[in-house]
Design an enzyme around this catalytic site. Structure first.
Site, short mmCIF file in Angstrom:
data_model
loop_
_atom_site.label_atom_id
_atom_site.label_comp_id
_atom_site.label_asym_id
_atom_site.label_seq_id
_atom_site.Cartn_x
_atom_site.Cartn_y
_atom_site.Cartn_z
N HIS A 441 0.85 -1.20 0.00
CA HIS A 441 0.00 0.00 0.00
C HIS A 441 0.88 1.24 0.00
O HIS A 441 2.02 1.20 0.45
CB HIS A 441 -0.95 -0.02 1.19
CG HIS A 441 -2.15 -0.88 0.90
ND1 HIS A 441 -3.43 -0.42 1.00
CD2 HIS A 441 -2.23 -2.16 0.45
CE1 HIS A 441 -4.26 -1.39 0.65
NE2 HIS A 441 -3.57 -2.46 0.31
N GLU A 466 -10.77 2.12 1.39
CA GLU A 466 -10.66 2.88 2.64
C GLU A 466 -11.24 4.29 2.53
O GLU A 466 -11.78 4.82 3.49
CB GLU A 466 -9.19 2.94 3.09
CG GLU A 466 -8.29 3.60 2.07
CD GLU A 466 -6.82 3.69 2.51
OE1 GLU A 466 -6.52 3.36 3.65
OE2 GLU A 466 -5.99 4.10 1.68
C1 NOJ Z 1 -3.36 2.83 4.47
C2 NOJ Z 1 -3.65 1.53 3.77
O1 NOJ Z 1 -4.11 1.75 2.45
C3 NOJ Z 1 -4.66 0.77 4.57
O2 NOJ Z 1 -5.04 -0.42 3.92
C4 NOJ Z 1 -4.10 0.49 5.95
O3 NOJ Z 1 -5.12 -0.09 6.72
C5 NOJ Z 1 -3.65 1.79 6.63
N1 NOJ Z 1 -2.82 2.58 5.78
C6 NOJ Z 1 -2.88 1.48 7.90
O4 NOJ Z 1 -1.66 0.88 7.59
CA CA Z 2 -3.81 3.90 1.18
#
Ligand code: NOJ
Ligand code: CA
Length: 666
Positions: A441, A466
């Site tokens: 990510h 998200e």
């Molecule tokens: C951003 C990521 O895209 C997400 O999947 C993750 O839960 C959070 N950061 C925390 O690491």
């Molecule tokens: Ca992200």
């Protein structure tokens, strides 16, 4: 798949000829429809142009690199040696949209010699696009300090484009649909449709040890390569013997041709991992969505998500539902420092996460445990920990790590700078040593390196699920653009499949409705059927059912994900228009899966089923919107017997979709 097959190369056909010392030359694609023309002006400055069906697509566009002590190719070119080659082979990969891939192109190398130094501009013309890169072997220097890249993309035709703004830091940005001429800067893939009907996308392939390329309109009004800089303004420090990433333009007659093109993969080298038997696509669930909603926390405490109790529940759920993996975020110490001094402990579980017993339990159930490494951008600390952390995970039987880079990199380096590219690659290669697959990510964008490093499975690199939890979210138009832009670069861990569309209820249950503003956001902006269709549309060899398991338990529609197979053999985008709708089919073994989605407009599409195996009848399970319903959680599930000669009517509500499994009856 074993390593022998993974690396198997069918006999390649290679034909080469030297073209003498002409300073102008034209390279044609195997089908003759696309040409790249190389020329130098009277001062020796190199240019390229591109035609499609003899109509100019890219007008003469500058080529070259500016080094701190001169330009490449240098001004003192004394000799130009042209040669052309043809190449044709079919290769296999351990996983991918299509396991067998044909690589068929014509190549022209333009060698510019001056004294002992040589630089080559190597062009390739495929039936689905063109590519070129710079290669150099310099005599009088030890290394090269790259200050700028002069590559231009001088569009000859007016048209429309779809892209995110150029950013050296993030790809989690909204798409803009803009006339090509109005784009001031953009990241790649930069997708376009010219008014004379050519679809295309500018991107890059095989990005190593070099910054990413964005596009920026220069003072003369032309879109030009703009490399992500280092803090000192330098773009790259590279050796005197070097090849840059490929600069690519995919080209097609229809928007879906871009999705069906394997050109980016073909421009990458064969696998460097000999034994790929441990690399396996999988479906997974995880302790994840609750943290984004704010109903659970990464930090240990009363609402801690990654507890031993929850871990056991998730492992049981995966076992019962034919899923192979479970991700745990917030399992390790350091979350209280996130955004602060950026310290994470990659080896130490929180006290309420009994990692040894969880790993044992997962192994008994034959479910894979995923570790999560959020770095917060502290690269030196993570690099220091990498070997010991991955070796520890491997001792626990872990084969997958999800990494994260939320937050600026320590030292002021951009995520997409040469420093970032090198770091992401170091993680890929270290992971391969410990037989670990990666889901990255806040990554560097995919440029097809998964061919060479097939443990680099999937990555984020766009606004994923998200964003629906804590912002205005991603609408259906965005989801209809994604396949034609970001997904051209490779797989995405979008984390699809939320069933609890109106999640404000879950937030309210936990007294958390104020999180990120009073009642700011409540809902996923699609129907459930579309959430399911996204498991097919958004290709990822590691595919997540992103909701909390209580929202899947007992839900009839979860059967789709149970039946789904993430290890597909064949894929085809069947129809689509950028930002409006898309239909994609995949085959895994003998089963087929179809995913369709529309934007904010309801739509009925006719889809012939001729992609199914001839002569076979299938049980089709259709997961569809309920026509006319305004409740996005309404879903109709219908069983039907179909044959390849049938045509499916795909009826979709606004922001809706449809997903179908086809299982052979005979
Ligand atoms: C951003 C990521 O895209 C997400 O999947 C993750 O839960 C959070 N950061 C925390 O690491
Ligand atoms: Ca992200």
């Amino acid at each position: 798949m074993n390593s022998m097959i993974g690396n198997m190369m069918a006999a390649a056909t290679v034909v080469c000829m030297l073209g003498g010392c002409s300073s102008n030359s034209r390279l044609e694609s195997p089908d003759g429809r696309i040409s790249v023309i190389f020329e130098r002006d009277d001062k020796g400055v190199p240019f390229y142009s591109v035609t499609v069906d003899d109509v100019l697509l890219i007008s003469p566009s500058r080529l070259g690199i500016v080094a701190a002590d001169g330009s490449i190719p240098g001004a003192d070119v004394q000799k130009v040696i042209m040669s052309q080659c043809s190449f044709d082979n079919t290769w296999e990969q351990p996983w991918g949209e299509n396991k067998r891939v044909r690589n068929h192109y014509n190549e022209m190398s333009v060698e510019l010699r001056g004294g002992e130094s040589a630089s080559i501009i190597r062009f390739r013309a495929f039936d689905d696009g063109i590519a070129f890169r710079y290669e150099w072997d310099l005599a009088d220097v030890d290394s090269v300090v790259v200050m700028d890249e002069l590559t231009e993309f001088n569009f000859a035709q007016p048209g429309m484009s779809w892209s995110i703004p150029g950013s050296y830091e993030t790809y989690e940005l909204k798409y803009r649909e803009l006339p090509i001429k109005d784009v001031a800067d953009a990241n790649t893939p930069f997708t376009f449709r010219t008014d004379n009907g050519v679809f295309g996308s500018v991107h890059e392939a095989a990005l190593y040890d070099y910054p990413e390329m964005t596009l920026r309109r220069d003072s003369t009004g032309v879109l030009k390569a703009d490399l992500a800089p280092m803090p000192d303004g330098v773009k790259a420090y590279v050796p005197k013997l070097f090849v840059t990433p490929w600069r690519t333009i995919q080209i097609g007659d229809k928007a879906v041709d871009l999705i069906n093109s394997a050109m980016i993969l073909n421009l990458n080298e064969p696998s460097r991992i000999a034994d790929t038997s441990w690399i396996k696509p999988q479906k997974y669930v995880g302790i994840w969505w609750g943290m984004h909603l704010g109903t659970q926390t990464w930090i240990s405490g009363t609402r801690h998500g990654a507890t031993t109790e929850n871990a056991i529940k998730y492992i049981d759920f995966a076992y019962d539902n034919n899923l192979q993996g479970v991700l745990f975020e917030g399992w390790n110490e350091g979350w209280e420092n996130w955004g602060g001094n950026q310290h994470f402990d990659y080896m130490k579980a929180y006290a309420d996460f009994d990692i040894d017993s969880i790993a044992r339990y997962a192994a008994e159930k034959d479910v894979e445990l995923w570790m999560h490494n959020e770095t917060g951008g502290n690269i030196p600390e993570y690099e220091e920990a990498l070997d010991s952390a991955f070796s520890y995970y491997s001792s626990l039987g872990v084969h997958t790590v999800k990494t994260g880079y939320a937050g600026g990199f320590k030292g002021g380096y951009y995520h997409h700078s040469q420093y970032g590219v090198k770091h992401y690659q170091k993680v890929v290669e270290t992971a391969a040593k410990y037989q670990i697959m990666l889901d990255v990510h806040e990554p560097i964008k995919e440029t097809g390196i998964r061919r060479t490093w097939p443990n680099m499975m999937t990555r984020e690199g766009a606004r994923g699920m998200e964003w629906n939890a804590w912002s205005e979210g991603n609408d259906a138009g965005y989801l209809c653009t994604l396949p034609f832009v970001r997904l051209l670069s490779g797989p995405m861990d979008y984390t699809p499949g939320i069933f609890d569309i109106d999640y404000s209820r879950a937030k309210a249950d936990k007294g958390r409705i104020e999180w990120n503003g009073p009642n700011a956001h409540c809902c996923i902006k699609t129907t459930i059927a579309r959430q399911i269709a996204n498991w097919v549309i958004i290709y990822s060899p590691l595919q997540m059912a992103a909701d909390m398991i209580e929202n899947y338990n007992g839900h009839d529609a979860f059967r789709f994900f149970r039946d789904f197979d993430a290890d597909c053999d064949w894929s085809e985008a069947l129809q689509g228009e950028i930002g409006k709708y898309v239909v994609i089919a995949r085959r895994a073994g003998e089963k087929y899966f179809l995913g369709a989605g529309t934007n904010e407009e309801g739509r009925t599409l006719k889809q012939p089923l001729g992609f199914l195996k001839q002569g076979v009848r299938y049980e089709a399970m259709i997961y569809a919107d309920v026509p006319g319903s305004i409740n996005p959680e309404d879903i109709g599930i219908e069983r039907r017997v179909v044959a390849p000669t049938d045509t499916l009517d795909i009826i979709m509500n606004p922001s809706g979709g449809q997903a179908v499994t086809f299982i052979p009856l005979e």
